[in-house]
Design a protein around this motif. Structure first.
Motif, PDB file in Angstrom:
ATOM      1  N   ALA A  97       0.834  -1.210   0.000  1.00  0.00           N
ATOM      2  CA  ALA A  97       0.000   0.000   0.000  1.00  0.00           C
ATOM      3  C   ALA A  97       0.870   1.263   0.000  1.00  0.00           C
ATOM      4  O   ALA A  97       0.495   2.293  -0.566  1.00  0.00           O
ATOM      5  CB  ALA A  97      -0.937   0.008   1.209  1.00  0.00           C
ATOM      6  N   ALA A  98       2.040   1.178   0.622  1.00  0.00           N
ATOM      7  CA  ALA A  98       2.957   2.324   0.665  1.00  0.00           C
ATOM      8  C   ALA A  98       3.652   2.532  -0.684  1.00  0.00           C
ATOM      9  O   ALA A  98       4.253   3.572  -0.917  1.00  0.00           O
ATOM     10  CB  ALA A  98       4.004   2.119   1.761  1.00  0.00           C
ATOM     11  N   GLY A  99       3.558   1.521  -1.552  1.00  0.00           N
ATOM     12  CA  GLY A  99       4.124   1.666  -2.886  1.00  0.00           C
ATOM     13  C   GLY A  99       5.264   0.721  -3.224  1.00  0.00           C
ATOM     14  O   GLY A  99       5.907   0.859  -4.265  1.00  0.00           O
ATOM     15  N   ALA A 100       5.551  -0.243  -2.357  1.00  0.00           N
ATOM     16  CA  ALA A 100       6.638  -1.189  -2.629  1.00  0.00           C
ATOM     17  C   ALA A 100       6.332  -2.019  -3.874  1.00  0.00           C
ATOM     18  O   ALA A 100       5.182  -2.389  -4.115  1.00  0.00           O
ATOM     19  CB  ALA A 100       6.851  -2.102  -1.425  1.00  0.00           C
ATOM     20  N   SER A 101       7.377  -2.303  -4.641  1.00  0.00           N
ATOM     21  CA  SER A 101       7.238  -3.148  -5.835  1.00  0.00           C
ATOM     22  C   SER A 101       7.375  -4.621  -5.477  1.00  0.00           C
ATOM     23  O   SER A 101       6.911  -5.489  -6.191  1.00  0.00           O
ATOM     24  CB  SER A 101       8.312  -2.788  -6.864  1.00  0.00           C
ATOM     25  OG  SER A 101       8.265  -1.419  -7.154  1.00  0.00           O
ATOM     26  N   ALA A 102       8.077  -4.892  -4.369  1.00  0.00           N
ATOM     27  CA  ALA A 102       8.277  -6.266  -3.903  1.00  0.00           C
ATOM     28  C   ALA A 102       8.434  -6.240  -2.390  1.00  0.00           C
ATOM     29  O   ALA A 102       8.891  -5.248  -1.823  1.00  0.00           O
ATOM     30  CB  ALA A 102       9.514  -6.877  -4.557  1.00  0.00           C
ATOM     31  N   TYR A 103       8.048  -7.341  -1.743  1.00  0.00           N
ATOM     32  CA  TYR A 103       8.132  -7.458  -0.288  1.00  0.00           C
ATOM     33  C   TYR A 103       8.767  -8.797   0.022  1.00  0.00           C
ATOM     34  O   TYR A 103       8.199  -9.841  -0.272  1.00  0.00           O
ATOM     35  CB  TYR A 103       6.726  -7.361   0.319  1.00  0.00           C
ATOM     36  CG  TYR A 103       6.695  -7.200   1.822  1.00  0.00           C
ATOM     37  CD1 TYR A 103       6.582  -5.937   2.394  1.00  0.00           C
ATOM     38  CD2 TYR A 103       6.767  -8.303   2.669  1.00  0.00           C
ATOM     39  CE1 TYR A 103       6.541  -5.773   3.778  1.00  0.00           C
ATOM     40  CE2 TYR A 103       6.735  -8.152   4.045  1.00  0.00           C
ATOM     41  CZ  TYR A 103       6.615  -6.887   4.598  1.00  0.00           C
ATOM     42  OH  TYR A 103       6.581  -6.725   5.965  1.00  0.00           O
ATOM     43  N   VAL A 104       9.981  -8.777   0.570  1.00  0.00           N
ATOM     44  CA  VAL A 104      10.738  -9.995   0.828  1.00  0.00           C
ATOM     45  C   VAL A 104      11.077 -10.047   2.314  1.00  0.00           C
ATOM     46  O   VAL A 104      11.475  -9.038   2.897  1.00  0.00           O
ATOM     47  CB  VAL A 104      12.047 -10.012  -0.005  1.00  0.00           C
ATOM     48  CG1 VAL A 104      12.818 -11.295   0.232  1.00  0.00           C
ATOM     49  CG2 VAL A 104      11.744  -9.824  -1.488  1.00  0.00           C
ATOM     50  N   THR A 105      10.921 -11.224   2.915  1.00  0.00           N
ATOM     51  CA  THR A 105      11.193 -11.338   4.350  1.00  0.00           C
ATOM     52  C   THR A 105      12.562 -11.972   4.608  1.00  0.00           C
ATOM     53  O   THR A 105      13.056 -12.761   3.807  1.00  0.00           O
ATOM     54  CB  THR A 105      10.096 -12.156   5.063  1.00  0.00           C
ATOM     55  OG1 THR A 105       9.991 -13.437   4.456  1.00  0.00           O
ATOM     56  CG2 THR A 105       8.759 -11.442   5.001  1.00  0.00           C
ATOM     57  N   LYS A 106      13.142 -11.574   5.727  1.00  0.00           N
ATOM     58  CA  LYS A 106      14.419 -12.140   6.190  1.00  0.00           C
ATOM     59  C   LYS A 106      14.091 -13.361   7.036  1.00  0.00           C
ATOM     60  O   LYS A 106      13.058 -13.372   7.673  1.00  0.00           O
ATOM     61  CB  LYS A 106      15.168 -11.116   7.055  1.00  0.00           C
ATOM     62  CG  LYS A 106      15.525  -9.827   6.346  1.00  0.00           C
ATOM     63  CD  LYS A 106      16.081  -8.839   7.369  1.00  0.00           C
ATOM     64  CE  LYS A 106      16.307  -7.466   6.785  1.00  0.00           C
ATOM     65  NZ  LYS A 106      16.643  -6.470   7.804  1.00  0.00           N
ATOM     66  N   PRO A 107      14.947 -14.357   7.110  1.00  0.00           N
ATOM     67  CA  PRO A 107      16.191 -14.455   6.341  1.00  0.00           C
ATOM     68  C   PRO A 107      15.887 -14.708   4.866  1.00  0.00           C
ATOM     69  O   PRO A 107      14.849 -15.261   4.531  1.00  0.00           O
ATOM     70  CB  PRO A 107      16.899 -15.659   6.976  1.00  0.00           C
ATOM     71  CG  PRO A 107      15.797 -16.482   7.564  1.00  0.00           C
ATOM     72  CD  PRO A 107      14.712 -15.520   7.958  1.00  0.00           C
ATOM     73  N   PHE A 108      16.797 -14.289   4.004  1.00  0.00           N
ATOM     74  CA  PHE A 108      16.557 -14.392   2.573  1.00  0.00           C
ATOM     75  C   PHE A 108      17.649 -15.210   1.899  1.00  0.00           C
ATOM     76  O   PHE A 108      18.737 -15.366   2.424  1.00  0.00           O
ATOM     77  CB  PHE A 108      16.492 -13.000   1.945  1.00  0.00           C
ATOM     78  CG  PHE A 108      17.734 -12.185   2.177  1.00  0.00           C
ATOM     79  CD1 PHE A 108      18.816 -12.283   1.316  1.00  0.00           C
ATOM     80  CD2 PHE A 108      17.815 -11.308   3.251  1.00  0.00           C
ATOM     81  CE1 PHE A 108      19.969 -11.540   1.529  1.00  0.00           C
ATOM     82  CE2 PHE A 108      18.968 -10.556   3.467  1.00  0.00           C
ATOM     83  CZ  PHE A 108      20.044 -10.674   2.608  1.00  0.00           C
ATOM     84  N   LYS A 109      17.339 -15.712   0.716  1.00  0.00           N
ATOM     85  CA  LYS A 109      18.320 -16.409  -0.099  1.00  0.00           C
ATOM     86  C   LYS A 109      18.881 -15.404  -1.107  1.00  0.00           C
ATOM     87  O   LYS A 109      18.115 -14.732  -1.792  1.00  0.00           O
ATOM     88  CB  LYS A 109      17.672 -17.588  -0.824  1.00  0.00           C
ATOM     89  CG  LYS A 109      17.287 -18.732   0.106  1.00  0.00           C
ATOM     90  CD  LYS A 109      17.002 -19.980  -0.692  1.00  0.00           C
ATOM     91  CE  LYS A 109      16.832 -21.243   0.111  1.00  0.00           C
ATOM     92  NZ  LYS A 109      16.528 -21.177   1.491  1.00  0.00           N
ATOM     93  N   SER A 110      20.203 -15.321  -1.173  1.00  0.00           N
ATOM     94  CA  SER A 110      20.852 -14.345  -2.065  1.00  0.00           C
ATOM     95  C   SER A 110      20.367 -14.465  -3.505  1.00  0.00           C
ATOM     96  O   SER A 110      20.088 -13.463  -4.165  1.00  0.00           O
ATOM     97  CB  SER A 110      22.371 -14.523  -2.026  1.00  0.00           C
ATOM     98  OG  SER A 110      22.840 -14.309  -0.722  1.00  0.00           O
ATOM     99  N   ALA A 111      20.239 -15.682  -3.990  1.00  0.00           N
ATOM    100  CA  ALA A 111      19.814 -15.896  -5.381  1.00  0.00           C
ATOM    101  C   ALA A 111      18.426 -15.312  -5.624  1.00  0.00           C
ATOM    102  O   ALA A 111      18.151 -14.736  -6.682  1.00  0.00           O
ATOM    103  CB  ALA A 111      19.837 -17.380  -5.716  1.00  0.00           C
TER     104      ALA A 111
END
Length: 123
Positions: A97-111
């Protein structure tokens, strides 16, 4: 070829270094800052091609930073990828809603991060 510029906004120093190394190794020009106010200053100064934005930041949170970026006609076109430990669906909805194009949660995979960034930069 001109390097794409990425602004990383992350208050956890070890993560900021990790993300910077990862993206620099992939050929991106990286600028890192640790708070929302600095992020807004850098957006105007360096005009990044993409922003990787944490939500839990000192002073101004990532939701507010994203809203301000998206409300400014000069910066509204810049894709924002939120990269955060906030996993709830409400947080994800707030980010989008704030305008993000993507939302990814930690921990994350580099690839996965590289894949999303490449996708956002090719649009």
């Amino acid at each position: 070829m001109v390097k794409k510029k990425i602004l990383i906004v992350e208050d956890e120093e070890s993560l900021l270094k990790l993300e910077s190394i990862l993206l620099t190794s992939k050929g991106y020009s990286v600028t890192g800052v640790a708070d929302g106010v600095s992020a807004l200053e850098q957006v105007v100064l360096i005009k990044p091609d993409l922003i990787v934005l944490d939500i839990m930041l000192p002073g101004m949170d990532g939701f507010e930073v994203c809203r301000i970026i998206k409300q400014n006609p000069e910066t509204a076109h810049i894709p924002v990828m939120m990269l955060t430990a906030k996993k709830s669906s409400q947080d994800c909805e707030r980010g989008m809603a704030a305008g993000a194009s993507a939302y990814v949660t930690k921990p994350f995979k580099s690839a996965k991060i590289i894949e999303i960034i490449q996708e956002l930069l090719s649009q």
